[in-house]
Scaffold this motif. Structure first.
Motif, PDB file in Angstrom:
ATOM      1  N   GLU A  31      11.605 -21.242  14.504  1.00  0.00           N
ATOM      2  CA  GLU A  31      10.632 -20.529  13.678  1.00  0.00           C
ATOM      3  C   GLU A  31      10.147 -19.263  14.375  1.00  0.00           C
ATOM      4  O   GLU A  31      10.004 -19.215  15.593  1.00  0.00           O
ATOM      5  CB  GLU A  31       9.425 -21.415  13.378  1.00  0.00           C
ATOM      6  N   VAL A  32       9.877 -18.236  13.559  1.00  0.00           N
ATOM      7  CA  VAL A  32       9.320 -16.985  14.065  1.00  0.00           C
ATOM      8  C   VAL A  32       7.999 -16.745  13.343  1.00  0.00           C
ATOM      9  O   VAL A  32       7.830 -17.135  12.191  1.00  0.00           O
ATOM     10  CB  VAL A  32      10.281 -15.789  13.830  1.00  0.00           C
ATOM     11  N   PRO A  33       7.034 -16.110  14.003  1.00  0.00           N
ATOM     12  CA  PRO A  33       5.760 -15.829  13.326  1.00  0.00           C
ATOM     13  C   PRO A  33       5.933 -14.739  12.276  1.00  0.00           C
ATOM     14  O   PRO A  33       6.817 -13.884  12.388  1.00  0.00           O
ATOM     15  CB  PRO A  33       4.856 -15.364  14.463  1.00  0.00           C
ATOM     16  N   GLN A  34       5.092 -14.785  11.252  1.00  0.00           N
ATOM     17  CA  GLN A  34       5.170 -13.773  10.203  1.00  0.00           C
ATOM     18  C   GLN A  34       4.691 -12.436  10.758  1.00  0.00           C
ATOM     19  O   GLN A  34       3.618 -12.340  11.344  1.00  0.00           O
ATOM     20  CB  GLN A  34       4.309 -14.171   9.006  1.00  0.00           C
ATOM     21  N   PRO A  35       5.501 -11.388  10.597  1.00  0.00           N
ATOM     22  CA  PRO A  35       5.116 -10.083  11.145  1.00  0.00           C
ATOM     23  C   PRO A  35       3.944  -9.477  10.377  1.00  0.00           C
ATOM     24  O   PRO A  35       3.773  -9.720   9.184  1.00  0.00           O
ATOM     25  CB  PRO A  35       6.374  -9.233  10.998  1.00  0.00           C
ATOM     26  N   PHE A  36       3.154  -8.707  11.077  1.00  0.00           N
ATOM     27  CA  PHE A  36       2.017  -8.020  10.488  1.00  0.00           C
ATOM     28  C   PHE A  36       2.477  -6.623  10.054  1.00  0.00           C
ATOM     29  O   PHE A  36       3.058  -5.891  10.848  1.00  0.00           O
ATOM     30  CB  PHE A  36       0.877  -7.916  11.503  1.00  0.00           C
ATOM     31  N   LEU A  37       2.209  -6.264   8.801  1.00  0.00           N
ATOM     32  CA  LEU A  37       2.614  -4.960   8.278  1.00  0.00           C
ATOM     33  C   LEU A  37       1.415  -4.029   8.178  1.00  0.00           C
ATOM     34  O   LEU A  37       0.320  -4.442   7.805  1.00  0.00           O
ATOM     35  CB  LEU A  37       3.251  -5.113   6.895  1.00  0.00           C
ATOM     36  N   THR A  38       1.639  -2.762   8.499  1.00  0.00           N
ATOM     37  CA  THR A  38       0.582  -1.770   8.376  1.00  0.00           C
ATOM     38  C   THR A  38       0.469  -1.314   6.929  1.00  0.00           C
ATOM     39  O   THR A  38       1.342  -1.589   6.101  1.00  0.00           O
ATOM     40  CB  THR A  38       0.886  -0.553   9.272  1.00  0.00           C
ATOM     41  N   GLU A  39      -0.601  -0.621   6.614  1.00  0.00           N
ATOM     42  CA  GLU A  39      -0.810  -0.096   5.266  1.00  0.00           C
ATOM     43  C   GLU A  39       0.315   0.870   4.885  1.00  0.00           C
ATOM     44  O   GLU A  39       0.763   0.888   3.741  1.00  0.00           O
ATOM     45  CB  GLU A  39      -2.169   0.606   5.171  1.00  0.00           C
ATOM     46  N   ASP A  40       0.754   1.677   5.850  1.00  0.00           N
ATOM     47  CA  ASP A  40       1.818   2.635   5.587  1.00  0.00           C
ATOM     48  C   ASP A  40       3.124   1.935   5.223  1.00  0.00           C
ATOM     49  O   ASP A  40       3.822   2.346   4.280  1.00  0.00           O
ATOM     50  CB  ASP A  40       2.018   3.531   6.813  1.00  0.00           C
ATOM     51  N   GLN A  41       3.458   0.858   5.939  1.00  0.00           N
ATOM     52  CA  GLN A  41       4.675   0.106   5.639  1.00  0.00           C
ATOM     53  C   GLN A  41       4.593  -0.552   4.260  1.00  0.00           C
ATOM     54  O   GLN A  41       5.565  -0.552   3.511  1.00  0.00           O
ATOM     55  CB  GLN A  41       4.914  -0.970   6.700  1.00  0.00           C
TER      56      GLN A  41
END
Length: 110
Positions: A31-41
């Motif tokens: 398992e991998v942690p869910q990535p955090f996305l920036t507002e721009d992405q």
């Protein structure tokens, strides 16, 4: 001399619970942690989704589900930014898939 074949391995098949437990441990380690996305992405993905919807272009979708990053190819059919969901048609099986926008990691054209 006679070959015993699979008889040799039969005693190890008597504990299926052990195999189930080991498979669960292996899956947890993968398992991998869910990535955090920036507002721009997120904004860039939103524009790509809307463009793919209006032009009916094929896109690569990368999303997070059950601790895994999954990439699929398909066509966007519906986007609801306020309801936080979108619908895409899978290229392989041609099935409609509903998904939350929060699960989406990356979208780009093929």
């Amino acid at each position: 001399m006679q070959n015993r074949g699979m008889k040799k391995w039969r005693p190890f098949a008597t504990m299926p619970e052990q195999y189930i437990g080991l498979q669960e441990i292996i899956n947890k380690q993968a398992e991998v942690p869910q990535p955090f996305l920036t507002e721009d992405q997120m904004e860039k993905m939103n524009f790509t989704l809307i463009e793919a919807l209006h032009t009916n272009k094929q896109v690569y979708l990368t999303y997070y589900k059950n601790g895994q990053r999954i990439t699929e190819t398909g066509f966007i059919q519906f986007v609801d930014s306020l309801g936080n969901l979108f619908v895409f048609i899978d290229e392989v099986f041609e099935l409609k898939n509903k998904m939350r926008l929060s699960e989406l990691i990356d979208v780009h054209f093929t």
